[in-house]
Write a protein that holds these residues in place. Structure first.
Motif, PDB file in Angstrom:
ATOM      1  N   ASP A 367       0.830  -1.208   0.000  1.00 25.71           N
ATOM      2  CA  ASP A 367       0.000   0.000   0.000  1.00 25.71           C
ATOM      3  C   ASP A 367       0.866   1.260   0.000  1.00 25.71           C
ATOM      4  O   ASP A 367       0.538   2.253  -0.654  1.00 25.71           O
ATOM      5  N   LEU A 370       2.494   1.549  -3.480  1.00 27.69           N
ATOM      6  CA  LEU A 370       1.560   1.464  -4.613  1.00 27.69           C
ATOM      7  C   LEU A 370       2.008   0.382  -5.589  1.00 27.69           C
ATOM      8  O   LEU A 370       1.965   0.541  -6.807  1.00 27.69           O
ATOM      9  N   ARG A 387      -7.532  -3.108  -4.698  1.00 23.06           N
ATOM     10  CA  ARG A 387      -6.252  -2.477  -4.387  1.00 23.06           C
ATOM     11  C   ARG A 387      -5.537  -2.000  -5.646  1.00 23.06           C
ATOM     12  O   ARG A 387      -4.909  -0.942  -5.651  1.00 23.06           O
ATOM     13  N   ASN A 390      -7.136   1.233  -6.510  1.00 21.22           N
ATOM     14  CA  ASN A 390      -6.765   2.278  -5.559  1.00 21.22           C
ATOM     15  C   ASN A 390      -5.354   2.780  -5.812  1.00 21.22           C
ATOM     16  O   ASN A 390      -5.080   3.988  -5.726  1.00 21.22           O
ATOM     17  N   TYR A 391      -4.428   1.872  -6.151  1.00 21.32           N
ATOM     18  CA  TYR A 391      -3.054   2.295  -6.447  1.00 21.32           C
ATOM     19  C   TYR A 391      -3.012   3.193  -7.679  1.00 21.32           C
ATOM     20  O   TYR A 391      -2.276   4.191  -7.724  1.00 21.32           O
ATOM     21  N   ARG A 394      -4.406   6.646  -6.655  1.00 23.82           N
ATOM     22  CA  ARG A 394      -3.500   7.386  -5.765  1.00 23.82           C
ATOM     23  C   ARG A 394      -2.216   7.798  -6.476  1.00 23.82           C
ATOM     24  O   ARG A 394      -1.566   8.769  -6.070  1.00 23.82           O
ATOM     25  N   ALA A 402      -5.955   5.767   1.133  1.00 30.23           N
ATOM     26  CA  ALA A 402      -5.723   4.351   0.814  1.00 30.23           C
ATOM     27  C   ALA A 402      -6.880   3.514   1.333  1.00 30.23           C
ATOM     28  O   ALA A 402      -7.707   3.969   2.138  1.00 30.23           O
ATOM     29  N   SER A 637     -15.586   0.018  -3.553  1.00 34.74           N
ATOM     30  CA  SER A 637     -14.544   0.891  -4.073  1.00 34.74           C
ATOM     31  C   SER A 637     -14.669   0.958  -5.582  1.00 34.74           C
ATOM     32  O   SER A 637     -15.222   0.059  -6.226  1.00 34.74           O
TER      33      SER A 637
END
Length: 645
Positions: A367, A370, A387, A390-391, A394, A402, A637
C-alpha cells in the motif's frame, strides 16, 4: 546393652545415608537419552523427521541438525508436510521400536522409493550424544518459498525452499550449519529439514529426550539415617553416663563380722554443684551436637526430586479429555469424504496469527509503495482488484485515501474450513480487530490457499457493520464445512445470493427478493440502493441522465456453515453507473477518481461509465427459518472507469 543398640543404630544410619548418597551418585540414571542418525541424502533435497521418530521417548524433543552450510527446519501437520513435498523425493527419518534406533529411507509421496526392507541405522542410542560432523553431499536448494516444484527430474534441478510457507507452525534457519532447538511436538506433527540456501541438505540428525532420573527415596533414606544416628548418639551417651554411675570395685570380704570402713569425705555443697554441673553440661553438649546433625543432613535432602510425590496418588481419578472429531463434511468440490476419513481444520490459531502478521506487513508495504505486483502476493480476486484500482488512483491523486489497512491482531473469530488431508484449495474466514485503533470497525477477511506451495491470499476484505451480530460458529480447533454453491439447505443457495441482492439494490422493495433480506438499518442498501442512486442522479445537470446496472462479480461465493445450520456467505457485486448526455451534447469525467482511473480527460457524446466493486458478507439462515438474510460486513470501491463503448 545400650552400647550394642548404639552400635546397631550407627551401622543402620551409615547404611541408609550411604544408600541415599549412592542414589544421587553411582546409582544415578542419565538425565536424557538421545538417538542419532546420518542419512544418505544424495538423492533428495529434503529430510522429514516423522512423528514416530519424534515420539520414540516421551517428553520434549531436543533436535540437533547439522550439515555443510546453512540449515533450515520447519514443523507442521504431517499431512501438510507431505502435501508440500508433493512428488519430490525426501529422506524419511523414522523409528524402529524393535532395535530402538532411528531409520532413514528414501521416500516419495509417502511411499518408499525402493522395495528393500527398511533397515535400521547402525548408530545405536546414546546418552546426551551430539550430532556428528561428517560431510554430506546432496542436490542444492534455493530459498524461493513459493516457486513451483521442478518436475523435469534433471540432475541439476534447483530445489524449492520451504521457507516462508503458511503451512508451517514454526520455522527456523541457521547459517552456521548446526541448528539446535527444543520443541514439544504432539503426535501427527512432522519436521521438515532443508538447506537454507544452495548448500547441501543437512544430513546429521540427533534427537534427545529428558529422562526421569529423580530419586524419591533419597530424602527418606537420609532423614531416617540421620534419625538413627541421633538415636545412636543418645544411646551412646546414655550408656556412658550409666556406666560411670555404676562403676567401682566390689571386694570379697571374709565371713564373719565386718568392720565399718571409713567413709569417704563428702564433698561440700559448692564442690558437688560444680561436679554435677560439669557432667550435665558435657551430656547436654554431646546431645546438642547429635541433634544438630539432623537438620544439617535433612537440608541435603530438601530437593523435590529427593522425595516421593503424593500428588498423583492423592488426586482424584480424572478422565482424559475427549478428542473432538469434526463431522466429515463435503470438500470444496462438494464430494463427500469416504467413510472413516478424518477431516481437520485448514489452519490452527497460532498458525493463523503468524499468517496474519505476514499478510499485514506485506499489505502495508504494498500500500505504501503502490506496488500492485507486491499486492498480488497476498491478495486475489475482488480484494486484489480493489487495491490495484486504488493504487492507480493514488498514483494520479496522492491525496486520495488508501484502502483500509489489514490489521494483524487481535484475532476475534477464526473459522477455518474443515478439510481432508491433501485436498486443496482451503479457505479461512477471519475477523480481526485493529489493535492500533480499536475505534476502527473490525475487518472481515476471507483467505484462500489454492495449493500447498502457495500462501494464503485475501479474496474478500470487508468491514463489519457496527451492529453486526454474527451467529455462533464452530471453534477454530474443529472448523466449519464448506457449503456447496447450489445447496438447497439454505434460505437461498449461495450461487444465487449475489444475483438476488444485486436486484434488491436496483429495485428496492419492488424486488422479488426484497422479503428475504433485512433491509432496515442496512447501510449498504441505503448508500448504493435506490436512495443512494437518486442522490447521485440529483448531482447531475439537467442535460445528463444516469442509469444503474448490477451484476454478480466474477469471483466464486465462499460459504462456511454455522452452528445453527445456516452459513456465512461472501459474494461480490459490480454496480455500473452510466452517465449520458440527453441534449445531444457531450459529457466527461469531473476531475477526480473517475478521470484518474480511466485516463479519459476529453468529452464524449456517448457518455462515461464507472464501476464499483462491492464485497459483502451475509448471514444466510437455514431453509425454513423465520429470520431474514442479514448483511454483516461490506466494502465498496471504484474498480473501473471509461468512456461508454
Amino acid at each position: 546393652m545400650r552400647f550394642v543398640f548404639a552400635i546397631a543404630a550407627f551401622v543402620a544410619a551409615a547404611v541408609l545415608i550411604g544408600l541415599g548418597i549412592a542414589q544421587r551418585t553411582v546409582f544415578l540414571e542419565p538425565g536424557s537419552v538421545s538417538l542419532q542418525v546420518q542419512v544418505d541424502a544424495a538423492d533428495a533435497d529434503y529430510v522429514v523427521i516423522e512423528p514416530d521418530a519424534l515420539a520414540a521417548y516421551p517428553g520434549k524433543q531436543s533436535v540437533t541438525i547439522a550439515g555443510e552450510g546453512s540449515t533450515y527446519f520447519a514443523y507442521g501437520r504431517s499431512s501438510d508436510v507431505l502435501a508440500w513435498l508433493g512428488d519430490d523425493e525426501y529422506v524419511a527419518v523414522g523409528y524402529d521400536a524393535e532395535s530402538g534406533e532411528l531409520t532413514d529411507r528414501l521416500m516419495v509421496d509417502g511411499e518408499p522409493v525402493d522395495a528393500e526392507p527398511d533397515a535400521p541405522s547402525t548408530t545405536a542410542p546414546a546418552t546426551d550424544a551430539p550430532a556428528t560432523d561428517a560431510p554430506a553431499t546432496t542436490a542444492p536448494a534455493t530459498p524461493d518459498a513459493t516457486a513451483p516444484a521442478d518436475t523435469e527430474g534433471e540432475a541439476d534441478a534447483v530445489a524449492v525452499s520451504p521457507s516462508g510457507s503458511d503451512l508451517w507452525l514454526e520455522e527456523q534457519a541457521e547459517e552456521s550449519g548446526r541448528l539446535a532447538r527444543t520443541v514439544d511436538l504432539p503426535d501427527g506433527i512432522s519436521m521438515l529439514v532443508a538447506s537454507g540456501s544452495e548448500d547441501p541438505v543437512p544430513d546429521r540428525i540427533a534427537i534427545a529426550w529428558p529422562l526421569d532420573n529423580s530419586t524419591p527415596w533419597v530424602g527418606p533414606l537420609l532423614t531416617l539415617g540421620s534419625l538413627l544416628f541421633v538415636v545412636g548418639v543418645i544411646l551412646l551417651i546414655s550408656g556412658i553416663v550409666g556406666h560411670k554411675r555404676s562403676r567401682g570395685p566390689r571386694r570379697n570380704l571374709p565371713k564373719g563380722g565386718r568392720g565399718r570402713l571409713p567413709s569417704a569425705p563428702k564433698p561440700g555443697r559448692k564442690q558437688a554443684q560444680l561436679s554435677s554441673g560439669r557432667r550435665s553440661s558435657g551430656t547436654r553438649r554431646a546431645m546438642i551436637a547429635g541433634f544438630a546433625m539432623l537438620p544439617a543432613l535433612a537440608l541435603t535432602a530438601c530437593s523435590p526430586d529427593y522425595w516421593p510425590s503424593f500428588d498423583e496418588a492423592a488426586a482424584p481419578e480424572t478422565t482424559a479429555p475427549a478428542t473432538v472429531t469434526p463431522t466429515p463434511a463435503p470438500g470444496a468440490d462438494g464430494e463427500e469424504p469416504e467413510a472413516g476419513e478424518e477431516v481437520e481444520p485448514a489452519v490452527t490459531v497460532p498458525q493463523m496469527e503468524r499468517i496474519m502478521a505476514r499478510i499485514s506487513d506485506s499489505a502495508g508495504a504494498a500500500d505504501a509503495a503502490l506496488d500492485a505486483t507486491a499486492a498480488a502476493e497476498r491478495f486475489t480476486g475482488p480484494a486484489l482488484q480493489a487495491r490495484e484500482a486504488n493504487y492507480r488512483i493514488r498514483a494520479a491523486l496522492p491525496d486520495r485515501p488508501a484502502l483500509a489497512p489489514i490489521p494483524a491482531s487481535p484475532l476475534e473469530i477464526t473459522l477455518p474450513q474443515q478439510s481432508r488431508g491433501g485436498v486443496w484449495p482451503r479457505t479461512v474466514l477471519e475477523v480481526v480487530q485493529n489493535g492500533d485503533d480499536p475505534s476502527v470497525a473490525p475487518s472481515a477477511l476471507v483467505l484462500v490457499q489454492e495449493s500447498p506451495r502457495e500462501n494464503y491470499k485475501i479474496m474478500y476484505a470487508m468491514s463489519l457493520v457496527p451492529d453486526a451480530d454474527p451467529p455462533e460458529v464452530a471453534p477454530a480447533s474443529i472448523g466449519a464445512p464448506i457449503v456447496t454453491p447450489d445447496s438447497k439447505l439454505l434460505m437461498l443457495p449461495p450461487s444465487q445470493l449475489a444475483t438476488a441482492y444485486a436486484d434488491v439494490l436496483i429495485n428496492g422493495d419492488a424486488s422479488q427478493y426484497a422479503a428475504l433480506f433485512e433491509l432496515e438499518g442496512d447501510a449498504l442498501y441505503e448508500q448504493l440502493g435506490p436512495t443512494g442512486q437518486q442522490a447521485e442522479a440529483a448531482k447531475l445537470p439537467a442535460t445528463a441522465g444516469i442509469t444503474f446496472a448490477n451484476q454478480p462479480g466474477a469471483s466464486t461465493p465462499v460459504s462456511l456453515a454455522t452452528n445453527d445450520s445456516g452459513a456465512l456467505v461472501t459474494v461480490s457485486i459490480e454496480q455500473t453507473e452510466q452517465v449520458r448526455p440527453n441534449d445531444g451534447g457531450t459529457i466527461g469525467f469531473e476531475p477526480g477518481p473517475g478521470a484518474a482511473m480511466s485516463g479519459f480527460t476529453e468529452k464524449s457524446a456517448k457518455g462515461v461509465q464507472r464501476t464499483r466493486g462491492i464485497q459483502v458478507l451475509f448471514y444466510v439462515p437455514a431453509v425454513g427459518s423465520e429470520d431474514p438474510i442479514r448483511v454483516l460486513g461490506w466494502s465498496e470501491s471504484l474498480i473501473g472507469a471509461s468512456e461508454i463503448p
